[in-house]
Design a protein around this motif. Structure first.
Motif, PDB file in Angstrom:
ATOM      1  N   GLU A  89       0.815  -1.212   0.000  1.00 44.44           N
ATOM      2  CA  GLU A  89       0.000   0.000   0.000  1.00 44.44           C
ATOM      3  C   GLU A  89       0.848   1.261   0.000  1.00 44.44           C
ATOM      4  OE1 GLU A  89      -2.877  -0.039   3.062  1.00 44.44           O
ATOM      5  OE2 GLU A  89      -3.793  -1.940   2.446  1.00 44.44           O
ATOM      6  N   GLU A  90       2.096   1.167   0.427  1.00 42.01           N
ATOM      7  CA  GLU A  90       2.965   2.340   0.463  1.00 42.01           C
ATOM      8  C   GLU A  90       3.679   2.562  -0.863  1.00 42.01           C
ATOM      9  OE1 GLU A  90       5.662   1.727   3.648  1.00 42.01           O
ATOM     10  OE2 GLU A  90       4.103   1.192   5.095  1.00 42.01           O
ATOM     11  N   GLN A  91       4.080   1.467  -1.529  1.00 40.88           N
ATOM     12  CA  GLN A  91       4.939   1.592  -2.694  1.00 40.88           C
ATOM     13  C   GLN A  91       4.376   0.956  -3.963  1.00 40.88           C
ATOM     14  OE1 GLN A  91       7.650   3.393  -2.516  1.00 40.88           O
ATOM     15  NE2 GLN A  91       7.608   3.697  -0.293  1.00 40.88           N
ATOM     16  N   GLY A  92       3.335   0.143  -3.873  1.00 41.80           N
ATOM     17  CA  GLY A  92       2.817  -0.554  -5.052  1.00 41.80           C
ATOM     18  C   GLY A  92       2.193   0.382  -6.067  1.00 41.80           C
ATOM     19  N   GLN A  93       2.163  -0.049  -7.328  1.00 39.76           N
ATOM     20  CA  GLN A  93       1.654   0.808  -8.402  1.00 39.76           C
ATOM     21  C   GLN A  93       0.164   1.088  -8.265  1.00 39.76           C
ATOM     22  OE1 GLN A  93       2.858   0.360 -12.389  1.00 39.76           O
ATOM     23  NE2 GLN A  93       4.727  -0.754 -11.936  1.00 39.76           N
ATOM     24  N   TYR A  94      -0.577   0.149  -7.695  1.00 37.15           N
ATOM     25  CA  TYR A  94      -2.015   0.367  -7.596  1.00 37.15           C
ATOM     26  C   TYR A  94      -2.340   1.526  -6.655  1.00 37.15           C
ATOM     27  CZ  TYR A  94      -6.947  -0.472  -6.600  1.00 37.15           C
ATOM     28  OH  TYR A  94      -8.302  -0.323  -6.450  1.00 37.15           O
ATOM     29  N   HIS A  95      -1.586   1.658  -5.565  1.00 40.83           N
ATOM     30  CA  HIS A  95      -1.881   2.679  -4.566  1.00 40.83           C
ATOM     31  C   HIS A  95      -1.135   3.987  -4.806  1.00 40.83           C
ATOM     32  CE1 HIS A  95      -2.968  -1.115  -2.514  1.00 40.83           C
ATOM     33  NE2 HIS A  95      -3.918  -0.374  -1.983  1.00 40.83           N
ATOM     34  N   ARG A  96      -0.089   3.976  -5.630  1.00 32.33           N
ATOM     35  CA  ARG A  96       0.685   5.199  -5.831  1.00 32.33           C
ATOM     36  C   ARG A  96       0.574   5.723  -7.265  1.00 32.33           C
ATOM     37  NH1 ARG A  96       4.404   6.725  -2.074  1.00 32.33           N
ATOM     38  NH2 ARG A  96       5.712   7.666  -3.698  1.00 32.33           N
ATOM     39  N   LEU A  97       0.916   4.885  -8.247  1.00 37.36           N
ATOM     40  CA  LEU A  97       0.952   5.349  -9.634  1.00 37.36           C
ATOM     41  C   LEU A  97      -0.445   5.535 -10.220  1.00 37.36           C
ATOM     42  CD1 LEU A  97       2.512   6.022 -12.222  1.00 37.36           C
ATOM     43  CD2 LEU A  97       2.523   3.569 -12.745  1.00 37.36           C
ATOM     44  N   MET A  98      -1.324   4.555 -10.050  1.00 36.51           N
ATOM     45  CA  MET A  98      -2.629   4.627 -10.702  1.00 36.51           C
ATOM     46  C   MET A  98      -3.476   5.813 -10.245  1.00 36.51           C
ATOM     47  SD  MET A  98      -3.677   0.606 -11.142  1.00 36.51           S
ATOM     48  CE  MET A  98      -5.369   1.080 -11.479  1.00 36.51           C
ATOM     49  N   PRO A  99      -3.543   6.143  -8.958  1.00 39.02           N
ATOM     50  CA  PRO A  99      -4.303   7.349  -8.577  1.00 39.02           C
ATOM     51  C   PRO A  99      -3.740   8.628  -9.193  1.00 39.02           C
ATOM     52  CG  PRO A  99      -3.935   5.947  -6.670  1.00 39.02           C
ATOM     53  CD  PRO A  99      -3.107   5.381  -7.776  1.00 39.02           C
ATOM     54  N   GLU A 100      -2.411   8.681  -9.328  1.00 42.30           N
ATOM     55  CA  GLU A 100      -1.801   9.869  -9.937  1.00 42.30           C
ATOM     56  C   GLU A 100      -2.150   9.970 -11.415  1.00 42.30           C
ATOM     57  OE1 GLU A 100       2.636  11.893 -10.508  1.00 42.30           O
ATOM     58  OE2 GLU A 100       2.391  10.014  -9.390  1.00 42.30           O
ATOM     59  N   LEU A 101      -2.084   8.839 -12.141  1.00 36.60           N
ATOM     60  CA  LEU A 101      -2.439   8.848 -13.556  1.00 36.60           C
ATOM     61  C   LEU A 101      -3.914   9.185 -13.743  1.00 36.60           C
ATOM     62  CD1 LEU A 101      -0.546   5.680 -14.878  1.00 36.60           C
ATOM     63  CD2 LEU A 101       0.148   8.076 -15.057  1.00 36.60           C
ATOM     64  N   ARG A 102      -4.758   8.632 -12.905  1.00 33.92           N
ATOM     65  CA  ARG A 102      -6.192   8.891 -13.012  1.00 33.92           C
ATOM     66  C   ARG A 102      -6.489  10.376 -12.827  1.00 33.92           C
ATOM     67  NH1 ARG A 102     -11.125   6.127 -11.743  1.00 33.92           N
ATOM     68  NH2 ARG A 102      -9.967   4.213 -11.299  1.00 33.92           N
ATOM     69  N   ALA A 103      -5.818  11.019 -11.884  1.00 36.39           N
ATOM     70  CA  ALA A 103      -6.115  12.410 -11.564  1.00 36.39           C
ATOM     71  C   ALA A 103      -5.472  13.401 -12.525  1.00 36.39           C
ATOM     72  CB  ALA A 103      -5.660  12.710 -10.128  1.00 36.39           C
ATOM     73  N   LYS A 104      -4.257  13.095 -12.991  1.00 32.61           N
ATOM     74  CA  LYS A 104      -3.487  14.088 -13.733  1.00 32.61           C
ATOM     75  C   LYS A 104      -3.253  13.745 -15.195  1.00 32.61           C
ATOM     76  CE  LYS A 104      -1.027  15.627  -9.591  1.00 32.61           C
ATOM     77  NZ  LYS A 104       0.302  15.864  -8.958  1.00 32.61           N
ATOM     78  N   ASP A 105      -3.331  12.465 -15.566  1.00 28.61           N
ATOM     79  CA  ASP A 105      -3.008  12.093 -16.944  1.00 28.61           C
ATOM     80  C   ASP A 105      -3.835  10.876 -17.366  1.00 28.61           C
ATOM     81  OD1 ASP A 105      -1.901  11.790 -19.406  1.00 28.61           O
ATOM     82  OD2 ASP A 105       0.183  11.629 -18.736  1.00 28.61           O
ATOM     83  N   PRO A 106      -5.142  11.072 -17.642  1.00 29.56           N
ATOM     84  CA  PRO A 106      -5.988   9.936 -18.032  1.00 29.56           C
ATOM     85  C   PRO A 106      -5.508   9.208 -19.290  1.00 29.56           C
ATOM     86  CG  PRO A 106      -7.317  11.848 -17.460  1.00 29.56           C
ATOM     87  CD  PRO A 106      -5.900  12.319 -17.520  1.00 29.56           C
ATOM     88  N   ALA A 107      -4.860   9.943 -20.210  1.00 32.51           N
ATOM     89  CA  ALA A 107      -4.353   9.287 -21.423  1.00 32.51           C
ATOM     90  C   ALA A 107      -3.281   8.259 -21.076  1.00 32.51           C
ATOM     91  CB  ALA A 107      -3.796  10.334 -22.382  1.00 32.51           C
ATOM     92  N   SER A 108      -2.429   8.569 -20.110  1.00 28.51           N
ATOM     93  CA  SER A 108      -1.412   7.614 -19.686  1.00 28.51           C
ATOM     94  C   SER A 108      -2.032   6.452 -18.920  1.00 28.51           C
ATOM     95  CB  SER A 108      -0.349   8.308 -18.825  1.00 28.51           C
ATOM     96  OG  SER A 108       0.386   9.238 -19.595  1.00 28.51           O
ATOM     97  N   PHE A 109      -3.121   6.724 -18.205  1.00 28.24           N
ATOM     98  CA  PHE A 109      -3.866   5.641 -17.543  1.00 28.24           C
ATOM     99  C   PHE A 109      -4.365   4.650 -18.586  1.00 28.24           C
ATOM    100  CE2 PHE A 109      -7.416   3.462 -15.722  1.00 28.24           C
ATOM    101  CZ  PHE A 109      -7.158   3.354 -14.362  1.00 28.24           C
ATOM    102  N   LEU A 110      -4.923   5.186 -19.685  1.00 32.48           N
ATOM    103  CA  LEU A 110      -5.384   4.346 -20.794  1.00 32.48           C
ATOM    104  C   LEU A 110      -4.230   3.567 -21.404  1.00 32.48           C
ATOM    105  CD1 LEU A 110      -7.433   3.438 -22.965  1.00 32.48           C
ATOM    106  CD2 LEU A 110      -6.956   5.574 -24.167  1.00 32.48           C
ATOM    107  N   ASN A 111      -3.088   4.202 -21.570  1.00 36.76           N
ATOM    108  CA  ASN A 111      -1.933   3.523 -22.147  1.00 36.76           C
ATOM    109  C   ASN A 111      -1.381   2.458 -21.200  1.00 36.76           C
ATOM    110  OD1 ASN A 111       0.063   3.185 -24.198  1.00 36.76           O
ATOM    111  ND2 ASN A 111       1.517   4.312 -22.938  1.00 36.76           N
ATOM    112  N   PHE A 112      -1.539   2.672 -19.903  1.00 39.67           N
ATOM    113  CA  PHE A 112      -1.006   1.757 -18.897  1.00 39.67           C
ATOM    114  C   PHE A 112      -1.836   0.479 -18.801  1.00 39.67           C
ATOM    115  CE2 PHE A 112      -0.667   0.743 -14.206  1.00 39.67           C
ATOM    116  CZ  PHE A 112       0.560   0.114 -14.312  1.00 39.67           C
ATOM    117  N   LEU A 113      -3.156   0.630 -18.652  1.00 41.28           N
ATOM    118  CA  LEU A 113      -4.029  -0.538 -18.458  1.00 41.28           C
ATOM    119  C   LEU A 113      -4.835  -0.893 -19.698  1.00 41.28           C
ATOM    120  CD1 LEU A 113      -5.475  -0.136 -14.846  1.00 41.28           C
ATOM    121  CD2 LEU A 113      -3.553  -1.503 -15.632  1.00 41.28           C
ATOM    122  N   ARG A 114      -4.709  -0.127 -20.773  1.00 40.73           N
ATOM    123  CA  ARG A 114      -5.410  -0.372 -22.046  1.00 40.73           C
ATOM    124  C   ARG A 114      -6.905  -0.118 -21.979  1.00 40.73           C
ATOM    125  NH1 ARG A 114      -1.253   0.095 -24.927  1.00 40.73           N
ATOM    126  NH2 ARG A 114      -2.223  -0.944 -26.704  1.00 40.73           N
TER     127      ARG A 114
END
Length: 430
Positions: free
Chosen positions: A56-81
């Motif tokens: 929960e402190e370092q994993g991509q689900y809890h750190r990277l994905m919320p950031e992509l969702r909030a600031k860069d939805p296009a990269s979220f799409l590129n990340f999870l398709r």
């Protein structure tokens, strides 16, 4: 030397009964001591590795994905398709099915992290061993949760997004779209088969070995004019051909016994002769009144070449649908390491998600499709750079055309070369 052998030796040496009992007690104690030592040596070095506990402190689900969702939805799409909105829909629909209860020993994984791991595996083709470090989830746990999530997606969405039409009106709507978009009247779908590479299953011999020289399972699909799969057959052995799979399929059976619901024969546009509705196929299939394919002989006439162009223009939809599928879910471009049953489940999941994307977001993958310029010249799409989604072998032999089918193809040839059925640019395409 075993305990019984040693006791027999002592008995043969005429050791008295009391000494024999004492020796037996000593041997039993030594055996128990060795077993305790063995259990100690086999004991895990870690119950849970410390770096996994910091999920929960370092994993991509809890750190990277919320950031992509909030600031860069296009990269979220590129990340999870998939876009964030579709991820939320999937999580809402299948979340209850993949939720586990917490235990005294450990807390269960969140449904969201299970879905994210599965989508990343499908979209990128990353192996479980590398996903382990991205999400801080053990690879053996990933191997289980991927199957659970895929099964939940198929159970939830298969009937909704991938149900085969069964009424004349449904088939007629597909035919009208083929006529409007691809100038191919009475076509109710394009049929094709593709290989998905896999490792050699245990004790399978050459059962999954295809003519291209690798092990695979075959995905066969019927595609409508909007690149959606209306029927699929997943998991045939790689050694099977298109014709074999189709000949033993439920699709062919229902077409021939009339239960699939094809419309009755109707005249083509600007014509007065009834023409059956049909599927577009390649030379792997037998020519039938319900299956039209191009001419394959040499030294074709101009009329035959125009007919082939018109048929191939509609049949290209199936190739592009497979191209979109493999471009989005690139696990299909790898050599899949799972067992055949898991591979079949993963492929079914990819098809369900593909159809869901075509329904919810039809324009997202148009850039990878084959395009036509203003002169109707084909511009190859980016999907054609993919690997391991090979066409199956074109088969000949027992798939002989019927006389009625040959007559129908000849009539279509004349129709496409007449003022009633021609298109202005077709003579420039041959």
């Amino acid at each position: 030397m075993s305990e019984m052998v040693r006791l027999q030796c002592y008995a043969q040496m005429h050791v008295d009964e009391a000494e024999t009992d004492l020796l037996m007690v000593r041997l039993i104690c030594e055996r128990r001591k060795r077993m305790r030592q063995r259990r100690t040596s086999m004991r895990r070095r870690y119950w849970v590795r410390e770096w996994l506990l910091r999920r929960e402190e370092q994993g991509q689900y809890h750190r990277l994905m919320p950031e992509l969702r909030a600031k860069d939805p296009a990269s979220f799409l590129n990340f999870l398709r998939v876009p964030p909105e579709m991820f939320d829909e999937l999580l809402t629909r299948i979340g209850p099915q993949i939720t586990k209860q917490n235990t005294f020993y450990r807390s269960a994984l969140e449904p969201g992290i299970k879905l994210a791991i599965t989508l990343l595996h499908l979209g990128s083709g990353d192996k479980y061993a590398s996903l382990k470090f991205d999400f801080r989830v053990p690879h053996n746990t990933i191997s289980i949760l991927v199957r659970d999530v895929c099964k939940a997606i198929v159970d939830e969405y298969a009937m909704e997004v991938m149900s085969c039409p069964t009424t004349p009106d449904e088939w007629r709507a597909i035919a009208e779209e083929f006529s409007r978009r691809w100038n191919m009247p009475h076509a109710v779908g394009a049929l094709d088969g593709k290989h998905v590479a896999c490792k050699c299953p245990k004790n399978s011999g050459s059962q999954y070995y295809n003519y291209k020289g690798f092990f695979s399972i075959v995905l066969m699909g019927l595609v409508d004019a909007e690149y959606k799969f209306t029927w699929v057959d997943v998991g045939a052995d790689g050694s099977a051909s298109d014709a074999q799979i189709f000949n033993f399929s439920e699709l062919k059976e229902t077409i021939e016994n009339g239960t699939i619901g094809f419309p009755r024969a109707e005249p083509l546009p600007n014509d007065d002769k009834d023409m059956p509705f049909f599927i577009l196929g390649d030379d792997a299939f037998a020519l039938r009144t319900y299956m039209m394919k191009p001419f394959s002989h040499r030294n074709m006439t101009v009329e035959e070449r125009i007919f082939n162009y018109r048929i191939s223009r509609g049949r290209r939809i199936a190739e592009n649908a497979f191209g979109i599928l493999a471009n989005r879910f690139q696990v299909l471009l790898t050599t899949m390491q799972q067992d055949p049953e898991t591979i079949r489940l993963i492929v079914q999941t990819c098809v369900c998600l593909h159809n869901l994307m075509r329904i919810r977001y039809p324009g997202l993958q148009n850039a990878v499709l084959d395009q036509e310029d203003d002169n109707h010249q084909v511009i190859n799409g980016a999907w054609r750079n993919g690997l391991n989604m090979q066409d199956v072998d074109n088969v000949t032999g027992p798939n002989r055309a019927t006389r009625a089918a040959k007559s129908q193809r000849e009539y279509l040839k004349h129709y496409f070369n007449s003022s009633a059925g021609s298109v202005p640019w077709q003579n420039n395409m041959i």
